[in-house]
Design an enzyme around this catalytic site. Structure first.
Site, PDB file in Angstrom:
ATOM      1  N   ASP A  82       0.866  -1.168   0.000  1.00  0.00           N
ATOM      2  CA  ASP A  82       0.000   0.000   0.000  1.00  0.00           C
ATOM      3  C   ASP A  82       0.913   1.232   0.000  1.00  0.00           C
ATOM      4  O   ASP A  82       2.115   1.136   0.292  1.00  0.00           O
ATOM      5  CB  ASP A  82      -0.884  -0.043   1.247  1.00  0.00           C
ATOM      6  N   ASP A 109      -0.181   5.198   0.923  1.00  0.00           N
ATOM      7  CA  ASP A 109      -0.414   6.173   1.995  1.00  0.00           C
ATOM      8  C   ASP A 109      -0.543   5.487   3.349  1.00  0.00           C
ATOM      9  O   ASP A 109      -1.362   4.582   3.525  1.00  0.00           O
ATOM     10  CB  ASP A 109      -1.699   6.960   1.716  1.00  0.00           C
ATOM     11  N   ASP A 150      -1.216  -0.888   6.067  1.00  0.00           N
ATOM     12  CA  ASP A 150      -1.314  -0.288   7.397  1.00  0.00           C
ATOM     13  C   ASP A 150      -2.724  -0.233   7.947  1.00  0.00           C
ATOM     14  O   ASP A 150      -2.905   0.214   9.079  1.00  0.00           O
ATOM     15  CB  ASP A 150      -0.787   1.154   7.331  1.00  0.00           C
TER      16      ASP A 150
END
Length: 225
Positions: free
Chosen positions: A8, A10, A166
């Site tokens: 991922d 951001d 995250d």
């Protein structure tokens, strides 16, 4: 065996919330609305730009029929300065370099528009390390639908895939795709680590190559028995 690690963007590879907040607040100023603080904007990150703008509009009393226009406005502001405050998390460059040297192929699967994602990776010097980037506007669906992650794996021609993210969205994407998930705990998740399915969790990117190596060693040993 062609092993891929897909990330991922951001909240995983880069801390970009401040630049996203700046773009949102420029739009709100133009609409004569009060700015949002960083914590609030960060809570809205994860499901792609259209959903983020939808959430911003809901708390700022902006008419829903303006969604398309305001999404374009926020994206234009973001593209004008998307890396002014954005930085890779500590250890990211070193971890990616180690993984690439070890023979892994690397990709990015993000809900950020693909052009913006590629611009961020390029500006921060990370783009040369990635062989595939799939953004949130590539397909008709976005994460947590597994299709973008599967497309990224296909473009990498990977035999095995691990996904690093995250957030709850990333965990759900991995689960739907049936691939191992490694959770970076210092990003933009909304709830506790224990509530998210993951193979391993880490707070420092310097430790990621070791986690992957141990996982692959275990898989190889299982395959031989």
């Amino acid at each position: 065996m062609r092993r891929a690690v897909i990330f991922d963007l951001d909240g995983t590879l880069v801390d970009s919330a401040a630049d996203i907040q700046a773009a949102v607040n420029r739009m709100l100023a133009e609409e004569q609305r009060a700015p949002l603080d960083l914590a609030q904007v960060t809570r809205f990150i994860g499901n792609g730009l259209p959903r983020l703008v939808e959430r911003v509009m809901a708390v700022s009393d902006l008419a829903p029929e303006q969604h398309g226009r305001l999404t374009a406005v926020v994206l234009a502001h973001y593209n004008a300065g998307g890396t002014a405050l954005t930085r890779p998390y500590p250890g990211v460059m070193q971890a990616l370099t180690v993984l690439a040297a070890r023979g892994h192929v690397l990709g990015v699967c993000t809900n950020k528009p693909e052009g913006a994602a590629r611009a961020v990776l390029t500006d921060l010097g990370l783009m040369p390390l990635f062989q595939a980037v799939v953004g949130g506007d590539r397909l008709a669906v976005t994460k947590p639908d597994p299709a973008p992650l599967r497309l990224c794996a296909e473009e990498l021609e990977a035999d095995e895939v691990a996904f690093v993210g995250d957030s709850e969205v990333d965990a759900a994407t991995s689960e739907a795709a049936g691939v191992p998930f490694l959770l970076f705990t210092e990003g933009y998740r909304k709830g506790p680590v224990e509530a998210m399915p993951h193979r391993a969790a880490f707070a420092d990117f310097h430790g990621l190559p070791g986690l992957l190596l141990r996982g692959e060693a275990g898989e190889d040993a299982a395959a031989r028995t």
